[in-house]
Design a protein around this motif. Sequence first.
Motif, mmCIF file in Angstrom:
data_model
loop_
_atom_site.group_PDB
_atom_site.id
_atom_site.type_symbol
_atom_site.label_atom_id
_atom_site.label_comp_id
_atom_site.label_asym_id
_atom_site.label_seq_id
_atom_site.Cartn_x
_atom_site.Cartn_y
_atom_site.Cartn_z
ATOM 1 N N ALA A 1 5.350 9.059 -7.056
ATOM 2 C CA ALA A 1 5.402 7.817 -7.837
ATOM 3 C C ALA A 1 4.018 7.398 -8.311
ATOM 4 C CB ALA A 1 6.042 6.707 -7.006
ATOM 5 N N ILE A 2 3.051 7.421 -7.396
ATOM 6 C CA ILE A 2 1.687 6.985 -7.740
ATOM 7 C C ILE A 2 1.072 7.906 -8.786
ATOM 8 C CG2 ILE A 2 -0.653 6.694 -6.822
ATOM 9 C CD1 ILE A 2 1.388 4.458 -6.096
ATOM 10 N N SER A 3 1.235 9.226 -8.621
ATOM 11 C CA SER A 3 0.617 10.142 -9.584
ATOM 12 C C SER A 3 1.289 10.114 -10.943
ATOM 13 C CB SER A 3 0.519 11.561 -9.043
ATOM 14 O OG SER A 3 1.657 11.979 -8.392
ATOM 15 N N ASN A 4 2.462 9.488 -11.014
ATOM 16 C CA ASN A 4 3.156 9.371 -12.302
ATOM 17 C C ASN A 4 3.292 7.919 -12.762
ATOM 18 O OD1 ASN A 4 4.222 12.194 -13.160
ATOM 19 N ND2 ASN A 4 4.504 12.101 -10.940
ATOM 20 N N MET A 5 2.519 7.034 -12.113
ATOM 21 C CA MET A 5 2.454 5.620 -12.501
ATOM 22 C C MET A 5 3.832 4.970 -12.610
ATOM 23 S SD MET A 5 -0.804 6.096 -15.087
ATOM 24 C CE MET A 5 -0.646 4.471 -15.772
ATOM 25 N N ILE B 1 6.040 0.719 -7.318
ATOM 26 C CA ILE B 1 5.529 1.393 -6.127
ATOM 27 C C ILE B 1 4.022 1.127 -6.080
ATOM 28 C CG2 ILE B 1 5.240 3.575 -4.881
ATOM 29 C CD1 ILE B 1 8.174 2.894 -5.222
ATOM 30 N N ASP B 2 3.614 0.200 -5.211
ATOM 31 C CA ASP B 2 2.197 -0.155 -5.127
ATOM 32 C C ASP B 2 1.437 0.699 -4.123
ATOM 33 O OD1 ASP B 2 2.546 -2.137 -7.049
ATOM 34 O OD2 ASP B 2 2.951 -3.676 -5.547
ATOM 35 N N ALA B 3 2.068 1.010 -2.995
ATOM 36 C CA ALA B 3 1.463 1.866 -1.965
ATOM 37 C C ALA B 3 0.093 1.362 -1.542
ATOM 38 C CB ALA B 3 1.401 3.313 -2.447
ATOM 39 N N ASP B 4 0.019 0.095 -1.190
ATOM 40 C CA ASP B 4 -1.257 -0.521 -0.819
ATOM 41 C C ASP B 4 -1.962 0.187 0.334
ATOM 42 O OD1 ASP B 4 -0.955 -2.412 -2.819
ATOM 43 O OD2 ASP B 4 -0.245 -3.991 -1.471
ATOM 44 N N CYS B 5 -1.197 0.736 1.274
ATOM 45 C CA CYS B 5 -1.826 1.369 2.443
ATOM 46 C C CYS B 5 -2.087 2.857 2.220
ATOM 47 C CB CYS B 5 -0.982 1.157 3.696
ATOM 48 S SG CYS B 5 0.524 2.157 3.757
ATOM 49 N N LEU C 1 10.962 3.467 3.165
ATOM 50 C CA LEU C 1 9.610 3.484 2.625
ATOM 51 C C LEU C 1 9.398 4.884 2.075
ATOM 52 C CD1 LEU C 1 7.631 1.576 5.393
ATOM 53 C CD2 LEU C 1 8.684 0.677 3.304
ATOM 54 N N CYS C 2 9.102 4.977 0.789
ATOM 55 C CA CYS C 2 9.067 6.313 0.176
ATOM 56 C C CYS C 2 7.849 7.121 0.594
ATOM 57 C CB CYS C 2 9.268 6.254 -1.322
ATOM 58 S SG CYS C 2 8.003 5.438 -2.286
#
Length: 105
Positions: A28-32, A36-40, A84-85
Amino acid sequence: MAKVIFHDHEGKTREVDAKNGMSVMEAAISNMIPGIDADCGGACACATCHVYVSDEWIGKLKPKDDMEDSMLDFADGVQDNSRLCCQILLSDDLDGIEVTTPESQ
């Protein structure tokens, strides 16, 4: 490679390909992917990567451990299919997994 299908709460769908061994959160993060914020950063120390796993996929996941279950207490709108993904690692068995991001609060 595994395909991950992200749905948002408005019904928009985005499909991404990711390497086996990556988490759904990393895909999710690498594809914006919005929602999905993934703060940690994937340490299972927040609930900003909360998703709803589609019914046909939930039984294919390893059960939640105590840490994930406890972190979900901090997420809004938790349901039986909430995960949690960062804790879902992609494999051939999960090729095509579908998750929905909750509505932002």
